[in-house]
Design a protein around this motif. Sequence first.
Motif, mmCIF file in Angstrom:
data_model
loop_
_atom_site.group_PDB
_atom_site.id
_atom_site.type_symbol
_atom_site.label_atom_id
_atom_site.label_comp_id
_atom_site.label_asym_id
_atom_site.label_seq_id
_atom_site.Cartn_x
_atom_site.Cartn_y
_atom_site.Cartn_z
ATOM 1 N N LYS A 54 -10.545 2.675 -3.584
ATOM 2 C CA LYS A 54 -10.396 3.221 -4.934
ATOM 3 C C LYS A 54 -11.481 2.700 -5.878
ATOM 4 N N ASP B 38 -3.015 0.721 -4.810
ATOM 5 C CA ASP B 38 -4.436 0.411 -4.916
ATOM 6 C C ASP B 38 -5.130 1.076 -6.106
ATOM 7 N N ASN C 262 -2.507 11.090 -0.832
ATOM 8 C CA ASN C 262 -2.561 12.113 -1.873
ATOM 9 C C ASN C 262 -3.630 13.172 -1.593
HETATM 10 C C1 LIG Z 1 -5.053 5.429 -1.753
HETATM 11 C C2 LIG Z 1 -5.161 4.930 -0.373
HETATM 12 C C3 LIG Z 1 -5.107 5.788 0.740
HETATM 13 C C4 LIG Z 1 -4.846 7.260 0.593
HETATM 14 O O1 LIG Z 1 -5.895 7.929 -0.075
HETATM 15 P P1 LIG Z 1 -5.657 9.373 -0.687
HETATM 16 O O2 LIG Z 1 -6.922 9.710 -1.386
HETATM 17 O O3 LIG Z 1 -4.492 9.261 -1.607
HETATM 18 O O4 LIG Z 1 -5.369 10.273 0.463
HETATM 19 C C5 LIG Z 1 -5.308 5.245 1.983
HETATM 20 N N1 LIG Z 1 -5.512 3.924 2.158
HETATM 21 C C6 LIG Z 1 -5.557 3.073 1.127
HETATM 22 C C7 LIG Z 1 -5.773 1.628 1.396
HETATM 23 C C8 LIG Z 1 -5.396 3.537 -0.168
HETATM 24 O O5 LIG Z 1 -5.437 2.679 -1.199
#
Ligand SMILES: *Cc1c(COP(=O)(O)O)cnc(C)c1O
Length: 463
Positions: free
Chosen positions: A112, A143, A256
């Motif tokens: 993120k 996250d 997501n």
């Molecule tokens: C947010 C997150 C995901 C999922 O990502 P999306 O964009 O919501 O599909 C997977 N792994 C980690 C560690 C995350 O923080």
Amino acid sequence: MKYVSTRGSAPALDFAEVTLAGLASDGGLYVPEEWPQFTAEEIRAMRGLPYAELAARVMQPFVGDSLAPDRLRELTEEAYGRFAHKAVTPLVQLDERQWLLELFHGPTLAFKDVALQLLGLLFEEFLAREDSRLTIVGATSGDTGSAAIDAVAGRDNVEIFMLHPKGRVSDVQRRQMTTVRAPNVHNIAIEGSFDDAQAMVKRIFADESVTARHRIGAVNSINWARLMAQVVYYFAASLQLGGPDRELAFSVPTGNFGDVFAGHVAARMGLPIARLIVATNVNDILHRALGNGDYSAGTVTPTTAPSMDIQVSSNFERLLFDVGGRDGAALADQMRGFEASRAMMLSNAQRDGAAGLFTSMRVDEDETARSIREAYENWGEVIDPHTAIGLHAARHADLAAQVPVVTLATAHAAKFSDAVERATGLRPSLPSRVGDLFAREEAYTELPGTYEAVRDFILETAD
Ligand SMILES: *Cc1c(COP(=O)(O)O)cnc(C)c1O
């Protein structure tokens, strides 16, 4: 570049406006009116660029006139200068076929940061121009919250309210949010699941009692700028492994549908991608939707990969729009049906359109633990449960032989140390850049899981 809503009736916006807007006023999500294209020659010319420069090149067509190229480049230098690895998103080779793309070298140890470090700077830039303020309201499965708070804490003209599902994020995740003591940061723990929190955030955007008094902004992946920033690392990985003259597959641990949608965008822009593997945990709505067209939300089962404990994947709407003929009015009807019954069937056009690029796999808790253990035993790599889900899918997906598979390593193992220790016997330690996380004092407000409680708190607290 103009942006249009997936539900067809909100006004078109430019990049600066879409960055500050979040959800469209018709309840849809903004997407570019058309996909910018790079030729193979243009992509080849990106080989060897430093990450910040590559980022500016890939993003410039989306940014359009909202930022001069030099200014965009300054912002990417600043955002990616905070990463602990010079390559920003380094590739690690596991064997002749399998690779990990490490996306966790930012300040809060998950992918993120790649988008949110930039988004924080974009907010500041665009708000200063207009001399206005932004109230960010977000929901996190763990996250996004810490990455967004790190990106905006102490910045001018922004304030952030971050909702997390009480007791359903890891200790490290919670402390990364609640120990940041800045006057513009408000953490809220709500009773309920991430989906409940996300639904409340969507209501806030549509609630005039709030929007009449505050300009509400988004840091969740409903914000287009986040996805845009994530497109860059698909280019970075491909360029290192022979792109654009060689196809790759990517395996993406998905909740997501934001990160994997960024891969779809990269493909639309001309990057040769053989397959995008949507790897889910037992909360498998996306696996069912891609497999047999059944997009129906069940109840959330908590897992060792909490950032993917999601049933309603916001960004899937962007894919349905893009592969289903870009018919906003029809999609608005379809989504209203889903919102009423929490179930819908994909149209044939949507299913066929998605099948061209996407494959999916559901990975259960035993397989996740085994994947963590095998990564350690086979290759000496300590990986987190989300990455492990991606790697399991990468190793078991039905792909043409010879296609290299890059698994997106979405979090540092130390963020989920209990699960990693159970699988390997080894407790990964936190990198020093997160500091004395467990010594610092926490601050957050607990609220019941009702929309009114959250809305009233925001109205009482926001500047
Ligand atoms: C947010 C997150 C995901 C999922 O990502 P999306 O964009 O919501 O599909 C997977 N792994 C980690 C560690 C995350 O923080």
